[in-house]
Design a protein around this motif. Structure first.
Motif, PDB file in Angstrom:
ATOM      1  N   HIS A 180       0.849  -1.199   0.000  1.00  0.00           N
ATOM      2  CA  HIS A 180       0.000   0.000   0.000  1.00  0.00           C
ATOM      3  C   HIS A 180       0.876   1.237   0.000  1.00  0.00           C
ATOM      4  O   HIS A 180       2.071   1.190   0.332  1.00  0.00           O
ATOM      5  CB  HIS A 180      -0.934   0.007   1.224  1.00  0.00           C
ATOM      6  CG  HIS A 180      -0.229  -0.075   2.529  1.00  0.00           C
ATOM      7  ND1 HIS A 180       0.390   1.009   3.132  1.00  0.00           N
ATOM      8  CD2 HIS A 180      -0.007  -1.132   3.354  1.00  0.00           C
ATOM      9  CE1 HIS A 180       0.933   0.640   4.268  1.00  0.00           C
ATOM     10  NE2 HIS A 180       0.712  -0.666   4.431  1.00  0.00           N
ATOM     11  N   SER A 202       1.498   6.283   4.371  1.00  0.00           N
ATOM     12  CA  SER A 202       0.386   6.878   5.116  1.00  0.00           C
ATOM     13  C   SER A 202       0.181   8.340   4.759  1.00  0.00           C
ATOM     14  O   SER A 202      -0.942   8.851   4.784  1.00  0.00           O
ATOM     15  CB  SER A 202       0.642   6.742   6.625  1.00  0.00           C
ATOM     16  OG  SER A 202       1.871   7.357   6.985  1.00  0.00           O
ATOM     17  N   PHE A 250      -2.362   8.727   1.966  1.00  0.00           N
ATOM     18  CA  PHE A 250      -3.752   8.611   2.390  1.00  0.00           C
ATOM     19  C   PHE A 250      -4.205   9.868   3.143  1.00  0.00           C
ATOM     20  O   PHE A 250      -5.353  10.294   3.018  1.00  0.00           O
ATOM     21  CB  PHE A 250      -3.935   7.371   3.260  1.00  0.00           C
ATOM     22  CG  PHE A 250      -3.704   6.086   2.532  1.00  0.00           C
ATOM     23  CD1 PHE A 250      -4.540   5.683   1.511  1.00  0.00           C
ATOM     24  CD2 PHE A 250      -2.623   5.268   2.851  1.00  0.00           C
ATOM     25  CE1 PHE A 250      -4.342   4.495   0.830  1.00  0.00           C
ATOM     26  CE2 PHE A 250      -2.407   4.081   2.183  1.00  0.00           C
ATOM     27  CZ  PHE A 250      -3.260   3.694   1.164  1.00  0.00           C
ATOM     28  N   ILE A 281      -4.985  12.390   0.481  1.00  0.00           N
ATOM     29  CA  ILE A 281      -6.289  12.129  -0.150  1.00  0.00           C
ATOM     30  C   ILE A 281      -7.427  12.580   0.760  1.00  0.00           C
ATOM     31  O   ILE A 281      -8.416  13.172   0.311  1.00  0.00           O
ATOM     32  CB  ILE A 281      -6.411  10.630  -0.480  1.00  0.00           C
ATOM     33  CG1 ILE A 281      -5.423  10.242  -1.579  1.00  0.00           C
ATOM     34  CG2 ILE A 281      -7.837  10.289  -0.912  1.00  0.00           C
ATOM     35  CD1 ILE A 281      -5.396   8.761  -1.872  1.00  0.00           C
ATOM     36  N   THR A 282      -7.275  12.309   2.054  1.00  0.00           N
ATOM     37  CA  THR A 282      -8.316  12.710   3.006  1.00  0.00           C
ATOM     38  C   THR A 282      -8.477  14.227   3.042  1.00  0.00           C
ATOM     39  O   THR A 282      -9.592  14.755   2.976  1.00  0.00           O
ATOM     40  CB  THR A 282      -7.966  12.192   4.411  1.00  0.00           C
ATOM     41  OG1 THR A 282      -7.858  10.772   4.371  1.00  0.00           O
ATOM     42  CG2 THR A 282      -9.036  12.586   5.413  1.00  0.00           C
ATOM     43  N   ALA A 333     -12.789   9.444  -3.122  1.00  0.00           N
ATOM     44  CA  ALA A 333     -11.636   9.340  -2.215  1.00  0.00           C
ATOM     45  C   ALA A 333     -11.414   7.901  -1.784  1.00  0.00           C
ATOM     46  O   ALA A 333     -10.269   7.421  -1.739  1.00  0.00           O
ATOM     47  CB  ALA A 333     -11.863  10.235  -0.994  1.00  0.00           C
ATOM     48  N   VAL A 334     -12.501   7.195  -1.477  1.00  0.00           N
ATOM     49  CA  VAL A 334     -12.382   5.795  -1.064  1.00  0.00           C
ATOM     50  C   VAL A 334     -11.846   4.940  -2.209  1.00  0.00           C
ATOM     51  O   VAL A 334     -10.970   4.085  -2.014  1.00  0.00           O
ATOM     52  CB  VAL A 334     -13.746   5.265  -0.578  1.00  0.00           C
ATOM     53  CG1 VAL A 334     -13.674   3.770  -0.312  1.00  0.00           C
ATOM     54  CG2 VAL A 334     -14.183   6.004   0.680  1.00  0.00           C
ATOM     55  N   ALA A 378      -8.113   5.629  -2.706  1.00  0.00           N
ATOM     56  CA  ALA A 378      -7.320   4.968  -1.668  1.00  0.00           C
ATOM     57  C   ALA A 378      -7.254   3.459  -1.899  1.00  0.00           C
ATOM     58  O   ALA A 378      -6.208   2.828  -1.706  1.00  0.00           O
ATOM     59  CB  ALA A 378      -7.913   5.269  -0.295  1.00  0.00           C
ATOM     60  N   LEU A 413      -4.707   2.231  -4.377  1.00  0.00           N
ATOM     61  CA  LEU A 413      -3.315   2.331  -3.953  1.00  0.00           C
ATOM     62  C   LEU A 413      -2.970   1.220  -2.973  1.00  0.00           C
ATOM     63  O   LEU A 413      -2.013   1.328  -2.217  1.00  0.00           O
ATOM     64  CB  LEU A 413      -3.050   3.706  -3.328  1.00  0.00           C
ATOM     65  CG  LEU A 413      -3.070   4.878  -4.323  1.00  0.00           C
ATOM     66  CD1 LEU A 413      -2.840   6.195  -3.595  1.00  0.00           C
ATOM     67  CD2 LEU A 413      -2.022   4.687  -5.419  1.00  0.00           C
ATOM     68  N   CYS A 414      -3.779   0.175  -2.956  1.00  0.00           N
ATOM     69  CA  CYS A 414      -3.515  -1.027  -2.173  1.00  0.00           C
ATOM     70  C   CYS A 414      -3.619  -2.233  -3.107  1.00  0.00           C
ATOM     71  O   CYS A 414      -4.429  -2.224  -4.031  1.00  0.00           O
ATOM     72  CB  CYS A 414      -4.510  -1.179  -1.020  1.00  0.00           C
ATOM     73  SG  CYS A 414      -4.561   0.213   0.135  1.00  0.00           S
ATOM     74  N   SER A 436       3.959   2.988  -4.733  1.00  0.00           N
ATOM     75  CA  SER A 436       4.902   4.046  -4.358  1.00  0.00           C
ATOM     76  C   SER A 436       6.232   3.733  -5.024  1.00  0.00           C
ATOM     77  O   SER A 436       6.440   2.637  -5.562  1.00  0.00           O
ATOM     78  CB  SER A 436       5.081   4.116  -2.837  1.00  0.00           C
ATOM     79  OG  SER A 436       5.664   2.924  -2.343  1.00  0.00           O
TER      80      SER A 436
END
Length: 336
Positions: A184, A187, A190, A193-194, A219-220, A223, A226-227, A285
């Protein structure tokens, strides 16, 4: 996680969680069908002198749905642990079903008894609905208590677990040729993004709720993409975005070589899944990754999480590719 699965009945758990929720949703749906014929506010209790206590339609319906779910979960969950006696689990399963349906019948009888009236004080609980609903709840609860199989059953999952354990006993190297892990983004990504979407969405919701919901949903999704779940075994390499959507499925025989290295996401088109000019990449990443060269000349890159996991993935892919090529060469030699 394994201890939890061994301690509970998975089928009973799914029923205990899902049935009250579905029942509550059905009650809410039917209540909204009756909404045009109901007074406002609704009566929730009556006294002998004609008085009544009142609540709004929303409070009655959503509060009732919450009671259905809470009562169902409370009782049905007692039938989930496999360590409890089978008789007790049968009783609690039947009692939970009965209680959920009985509460729904009482709430429905209260609504039907007020339909078509201008003043809720003139209403009473509809005894026909209450009697029919209570009778059905009792009979279904008794039937559930008898038909529920509280004894531990052998499932297809047990078959697969047995086959895997047998294969590992017959082939000790099988475990070495398998690796699974999650990768992922950092942090900080994320958090970015939030800040960039959820905070503006909260402000936009005041004026346009639907647009705020769309931004939150985007947004969800961003995210989630990216996992990724990376799996490698003797069948080859698989990569699933968000652990659900397969974006790479490379057979072991199609792998020429695999090397762990430090890569820059920008060299492969950026973060997320990319596929351009014969090069596919799933990079969450920049950093440790595994670059795979296929027998057809194409390349792909997969984030490795940490240097250790990237090296382990490259080692497994190299070994299973060599095994697949050796098997193919042996089969070709046998045919000739």
């Amino acid at each position: 996680m394994g201890k939890f699965r061994d301690a509970v009945d998975a089928k009973a758990l799914r029923f205990a969680v899902g049935f009250p929720v579905v029942l509550a949703a059905a009650f809410v749906f039917c209540a909204f069908l009756l909404r045009p014929d109901l007074p406002e506010p609704l009566a929730v209790s009556w006294t002998a002198d004609g008085g009544a206590s009142f609540a709004s339609f929303s409070a009655y319906v959503w509060g009732g749905a919450l009671i259905i779910v809470a009562a169902g979960w409370l009782v049905l969950s007692q039938a989930v642990p496999v360590s409890r006696p089978a008789v007790m689990r049968r009783i609690m399963m039947g009692a939970g079903l009965f209680l959920s349906l009985f509460i729904t019948s009482v709430l429905a009888a209260g609504l039907v008894g007020q339909a078509g009236l201008a003043d809720a004080r003139e209403s009473r609980v509809d005894l026909t609905v209450l009697a029919l609903g209570s009778g059905a709840a009792l009979s279904l609860g008794v039937i559930m208590g008898f038909v529920f199989k509280a004894d531990r059953q052998w499932s297809p999952e047990d078959d697969r677990a047995f086959e895997l354990a047998l294969a590992r006993e017959l082939d000790p190297d099988l475990a070495r040729d398998s690796i699974r892990f999650w990768v992922h983004a950092r942090s900080s990504v994320f958090v970015m993004i939030t800040v960039a979407t959820l905070f503006p969405a909260a402000l936009i919701t005041i004026a346009l709720p639907w647009l705020g919901a769309v931004l939150a949903g985007l947004a969800v999704v961003a995210a989630a993409f990216l996992c990724a779940r990376v799996k490698a075994d003797r069948s080859g390499l698989r990569v699933l975005v968000a652990g659900v959507f397969p974006v790479m499925d490379v057979p072991a025989a199609a792998i020429s070589e695999a090397n762990a290295s430090e890569v820059k996401a920008a060299d492969y088109g950026g973060w997320g899944y990319r596929n351009h000019s014969g090069t596919a990449a799933m990079l969450v990443s920049s950093g440790p990754a595994v670059v795979v060269r296929k027998t057809d000349g194409h390349r792909l890159a997969v984030s490795g999480g940490s240097p250790a996991s990237a090296a382990r993935l490259a080692e497994v892919l190299t070994r299973v590719a060599a095994r697949a090529h050796g098997g193919a060469s042996g089969a070709a030699g046998a045919e000739s």
